[in-house]
Design a protein around this motif. Structure first.
Motif, PDB file in Angstrom:
ATOM      1  N   UNK A   3       0.928  -1.286  -0.065  1.00  0.00           N
ATOM      2  CA  UNK A   3      -0.386  -0.030   0.220  1.00  0.00           C
ATOM      3  C   UNK A   3       0.925   1.141  -0.296  1.00  0.00           C
ATOM      4  N   UNK A   4       0.432   2.567  -0.249  1.00  0.00           N
ATOM      5  CA  UNK A   4       0.957   3.608  -0.077  1.00  0.00           C
ATOM      6  C   UNK A   4       1.534   3.699   1.228  1.00  0.00           C
ATOM      7  N   UNK A   5       0.383   3.433   2.455  1.00  0.00           N
ATOM      8  CA  UNK A   5       1.545   3.532   3.751  1.00  0.00           C
ATOM      9  C   UNK A   5       1.111   2.914   4.676  1.00  0.00           C
ATOM     10  N   UNK A   6       0.580   3.116   5.649  1.00  0.00           N
ATOM     11  CA  UNK A   6      -0.218   2.817   6.896  1.00  0.00           C
ATOM     12  C   UNK A   6      -0.590   3.631   8.059  1.00  0.00           C
ATOM     13  N   UNK A   7      -1.704   3.936   9.209  1.00  0.00           N
ATOM     14  CA  UNK A   7      -1.692   4.521  10.087  1.00  0.00           C
ATOM     15  C   UNK A   7      -1.761   3.752  11.353  1.00  0.00           C
ATOM     16  N   UNK A   8      -0.920   3.751  12.178  1.00  0.00           N
ATOM     17  CA  UNK A   8      -1.004   2.935  13.225  1.00  0.00           C
ATOM     18  C   UNK A   8      -1.270   3.318  14.850  1.00  0.00           C
ATOM     19  N   UNK A   9      -1.454   1.724  15.622  1.00  0.00           N
ATOM     20  CA  UNK A   9      -2.077   2.990  17.727  1.00  0.00           C
ATOM     21  C   UNK A   9      -0.474   2.648  17.658  1.00  0.00           C
ATOM     22  N   UNK A  10       0.213   4.388  18.057  1.00  0.00           N
ATOM     23  CA  UNK A  10       1.956   4.020  18.253  1.00  0.00           C
ATOM     24  C   UNK A  10       2.044   3.443  19.748  1.00  0.00           C
ATOM     25  N   UNK A  11       0.860   3.494  20.670  1.00  0.00           N
ATOM     26  CA  UNK A  11       1.790   2.879  22.214  1.00  0.00           C
ATOM     27  C   UNK A  11       1.563   1.125  21.462  1.00  0.00           C
ATOM     28  N   UNK A  12       0.577   0.605  20.925  1.00  0.00           N
ATOM     29  CA  UNK A  12       0.732  -0.646  20.902  1.00  0.00           C
ATOM     30  C   UNK A  12       2.002  -1.206  20.325  1.00  0.00           C
ATOM     31  N   UNK A  13       2.315   0.157  18.716  1.00  0.00           N
ATOM     32  CA  UNK A  13       3.656  -0.514  18.141  1.00  0.00           C
ATOM     33  C   UNK A  13       4.731  -0.383  19.350  1.00  0.00           C
ATOM     34  N   UNK A  14       5.265   0.300  20.073  1.00  0.00           N
ATOM     35  CA  UNK A  14       5.844   0.609  21.176  1.00  0.00           C
ATOM     36  C   UNK A  14       6.112  -0.724  22.245  1.00  0.00           C
ATOM     37  N   UNK A  15       4.662  -1.266  22.203  1.00  0.00           N
ATOM     38  CA  UNK A  15       4.703  -2.337  23.305  1.00  0.00           C
ATOM     39  C   UNK A  15       5.109  -3.648  22.099  1.00  0.00           C
ATOM     40  N   UNK A  16       4.720  -3.829  20.972  1.00  0.00           N
ATOM     41  CA  UNK A  16       5.082  -4.712  20.285  1.00  0.00           C
ATOM     42  C   UNK A  16       6.843  -4.708  20.114  1.00  0.00           C
ATOM     43  N   UNK A  17       7.138  -3.465  20.190  1.00  0.00           N
ATOM     44  CA  UNK A  17       8.692  -3.795  20.110  1.00  0.00           C
ATOM     45  C   UNK A  17       9.612  -3.732  21.475  1.00  0.00           C
ATOM     46  N   UNK A  18       8.887  -3.264  22.023  1.00  0.00           N
ATOM     47  CA  UNK A  18       9.215  -3.588  23.793  1.00  0.00           C
ATOM     48  C   UNK A  18       9.194  -4.875  24.449  1.00  0.00           C
ATOM     49  N   UNK A  19       8.294  -5.613  23.665  1.00  0.00           N
ATOM     50  CA  UNK A  19       7.991  -7.581  23.291  1.00  0.00           C
ATOM     51  C   UNK A  19       9.183  -8.514  22.936  1.00  0.00           C
ATOM     52  N   UNK A  20       9.328  -7.336  22.218  1.00  0.00           N
ATOM     53  CA  UNK A  20      10.173  -8.229  21.018  1.00  0.00           C
ATOM     54  C   UNK A  20      12.119  -8.327  21.641  1.00  0.00           C
ATOM     55  N   UNK A  21      11.989  -7.227  22.666  1.00  0.00           N
ATOM     56  CA  UNK A  21      13.641  -7.197  23.039  1.00  0.00           C
ATOM     57  C   UNK A  21      13.177  -7.996  23.770  1.00  0.00           C
ATOM     58  N   UNK A  22      12.381  -7.754  24.822  1.00  0.00           N
ATOM     59  CA  UNK A  22      12.340  -8.873  25.830  1.00  0.00           C
ATOM     60  C   UNK A  22      11.945 -10.071  25.679  1.00  0.00           C
ATOM     61  N   UNK A  23      11.466 -10.858  24.667  1.00  0.00           N
ATOM     62  CA  UNK A  23      11.740 -12.210  23.959  1.00  0.00           C
ATOM     63  C   UNK A  23      12.848 -12.661  23.654  1.00  0.00           C
ATOM     64  N   UNK A  24      14.116 -11.994  23.376  1.00  0.00           N
ATOM     65  CA  UNK A  24      15.058 -11.904  22.920  1.00  0.00           C
ATOM     66  C   UNK A  24      16.418 -11.852  23.455  1.00  0.00           C
ATOM     67  N   UNK A  25      15.008 -11.500  25.044  1.00  0.00           N
ATOM     68  CA  UNK A  25      16.695 -11.626  25.946  1.00  0.00           C
ATOM     69  C   UNK A  25      16.726 -10.055  26.685  1.00  0.00           C
ATOM     70  N   UNK A  26      16.533  -9.107  26.055  1.00  0.00           N
ATOM     71  CA  UNK A  26      16.550  -7.297  27.220  1.00  0.00           C
ATOM     72  C   UNK A  26      15.748  -6.950  28.080  1.00  0.00           C
ATOM     73  N   UNK A  27      16.338  -6.692  29.525  1.00  0.00           N
ATOM     74  CA  UNK A  27      15.677  -6.485  30.052  1.00  0.00           C
ATOM     75  C   UNK A  27      14.867  -4.940  29.700  1.00  0.00           C
TER      76      UNK A  27
END
Ligand code: FAD
Length: 463
Positions: free
Chosen positions: A104-128
């Motif tokens: 698509x041309x682009x998308x709009x996202x829910x930024x708080x959920x995006x941040x939470x996704x990135x946080x979970x991704x980091x924690x899953x990789x082993x970061x605190x």
């Protein structure tokens, strides 16, 4: 005292991406996030997720995370066009002109959920990821072991071999830390009121017909407000709700504005530059006031955004800085000035610079960081810097001229605008006179001339 390979100050997109990359590469990594209460993340504290949260197709590739990797509730709507509206001319663009992996041309996202996704991704990789932890300062000793002591507001300290600064455009920690490595006062170069713009947005529910009209479109009004890189916008989300906001320089003086009667959103009775709320009220009145009662028909949606459906936040205004890699510090994302107020975009460059910093810190050698981020996002930065320079002095008539010329060119040619990006898209600039200026400005910012503070300006004698 606790010790980590990599300590990350700030848990937004840049910080989480840094921690993820560091942990993936086998390093011990901790994110220190002060934690901000937000209506759109009511159950727990998290990073400060203020954002219009629009992502263009080619940003997906710069970010190196495809929306398919995100939980389903992150993307709120897809985009098929950008509309640029001048006082008398307008322009619609349906392609960014880049070959990308996103359809698509682009998308709009829910930024708080995006941040939470990135946080979970980091924690899953082993970061605190620690929230409610405010960093006061970082003291560094280039030859020490560990090299850094991160001082927390609680009075505790954390030791680290590498520090990634990801505290966003207000740079509360970053400026304090970098100041020690500079022979001049950091505020001479990076005073936050000079290198940042202010951004304000409201989450409003649109009447059905307006929501249908806005669906799939990000809309920008250029030449309506005075000031360089000053414009209101609408980004559609879901459920007929849109983010309606603006970006403008900090501390403008109305008496400095020439031909103020030409700006649609100024009034003769204004004694000072209107605040964000007033500008948005005027925009909505002007666009929809004939048919609708704005306050009744475009209600603010209180459960969204930061608080009471509104949010105000700084946004960096284009030129990034190098990092003092020799002392083991990488500055990333908004803190390095990688966000461009000119096209509002910064999540993609925050994630990318954070990921590069985290990966290199984990390898034990940050020395290539400044080259690596330039290779990854340098073209994007160069375009934005060049266009921001070209349109710096534009008034309402200039925007009309630019849009008219761009439209003519699009109508008469099937070619895409030259290396289109959000900067060109938003500016709707044309080939011809403007293109020549653009090329000159781009030439001036060739190589890494766009950098606002270069690595060779850091001195480590006192560290
Ligand atoms: C109104 C607005 C609209 C925008 N629209 C878009 C858009 O449509 N698309 C787009 O791509 N980008 C957009 N941006 C830009 C985008 O929000 C930024 O580029 C992005 O947030 C930068 O990420 P970051 O991780 O570097 O910094 P931030 O997201 O600012 O995160 C920094 C984090 O550091 C934390 N922190 C700060 N100081 C400390 C401390 N002392 N101790 C501990 N933690 C600390 C903060 O709480 C925050 O969570 C917009 C920005 C604004 C303001």
């Amino acid at each position: 005292m606790e010790r980590f390979d990599v300590a990350v100050v700030g848990g937004g997109p840049a910080g989480s991406a840094a921690a993820h990359a560091a942990a993936e590469s086998g390093a011990s990594a901790v994110v220190l996030e002060k934690g901000v209460p937000r209506a759109d993340r009511p159950d727990r504290l998290g990073p400060d997720s203020t954002d219009a949260a629009g992502i263009l197709d080619y940003w997906v590739d710069i970010m190196d995370i495809h929306p398919d990797e995100m939980p389903d509730d992150v993307v709120l709507s897809t985009l098929d066009r950008a509309e640029f509206i001048g006082p008398n001319e307008s322009l619609i663009l349906r392609e960014t002109g880049f070959d990308t992996s996103y359809d698509h041309f682009g998308f709009c996202m829910h930024r708080a959920r995006f941040d939470d996704f990135l946080r979970n991704r980091a924690e899953t990789a082993g970061a605190e990821y620690r929230v409610n932890v405010s960093v006061r300062d970082v003291e560094s000793d280039r030859d020490g072991s560990p090299r850094h002591t991160v001082r927390l507001a609680s009075g505790e300290d954390i030791e680290a071999d590498f520090v990634v600064l990801a505290d966003g455009p207000q740079r509360q920690v970053t400026n304090k830390v970098l100041d020690r490595f500079l022979p001049f006062d950091i505020t001479d170069r990076l005073a936050t009121t000079k290198v940042n713009h202010i951004a304000y947005q409201e989450h409003r529910r649109l009447p059905e017909a307006v929501a249908r009209d806005v669906e799939g479109a990000i809309k920008f009004w250029w030449g309506y407000m005075p000031g360089h890189t000053a414009y209101p916008w609408i980004f559609p989300n879901d459920d007929n709700v849109a983010r309606i906001g603006l970006t403008m320089p900090i501390g403008m003086d109305l008496s400095d504005i020439e031909a103020r009667e030409k700006y649609e959103l100024l009034r003769e009775s204004d004694e000072r530059i209107p605040n964000g709320k007033e500008y948005i009220r005027r925009l909505l009145e002007q666009e929809y006031g004939d048919e609708y009662d704005i306050e009744a028909d475009f209600p603010i949606v209180e459960g969204r955004g930061k608080s009471k459906g509104t949010e105000t936040y700084a946004i960096s205004s284009t030129r990034p800085i190098d990092s003092p890699t020799d002392v083991g510090i990488a500055v990333t994302g908004g803190a390095m000035g990688a966000t461009s107020a000119f096209h509002e975009g910064g999540d993609h460059v925050a994630v990318r610079t954070g990921a590069i910093a985290g990966e290199l810190a984990a390898s034990g050698d940050l020395s290539t960081y400044n080259d690596r981020w330039k290779a990854a996002i340098g073209d994007e930065v160069r375009r934005n810097v060049a266009f921001a320079d070209v349109v710096r002095g534009y008034g309402p008539d200039d925007w009309d001229r630019g849009f008219a010329a761009a439209r003519k060119m699009m109508e008469s040619s099937s070619d895409k605008l030259f290396d289109l990006n959000m900067g060109t898209v938003r500016a709707g600039l044309s080939v011809g006179r403007v293109a020549t200026q653009y090329k000159k400005a781009k030439y001036k910012s060739r190589s890494d001339k766009y950098v606002q503070l270069s690595e060779d300006e850091y001195a480590y004698a006192d560290s």
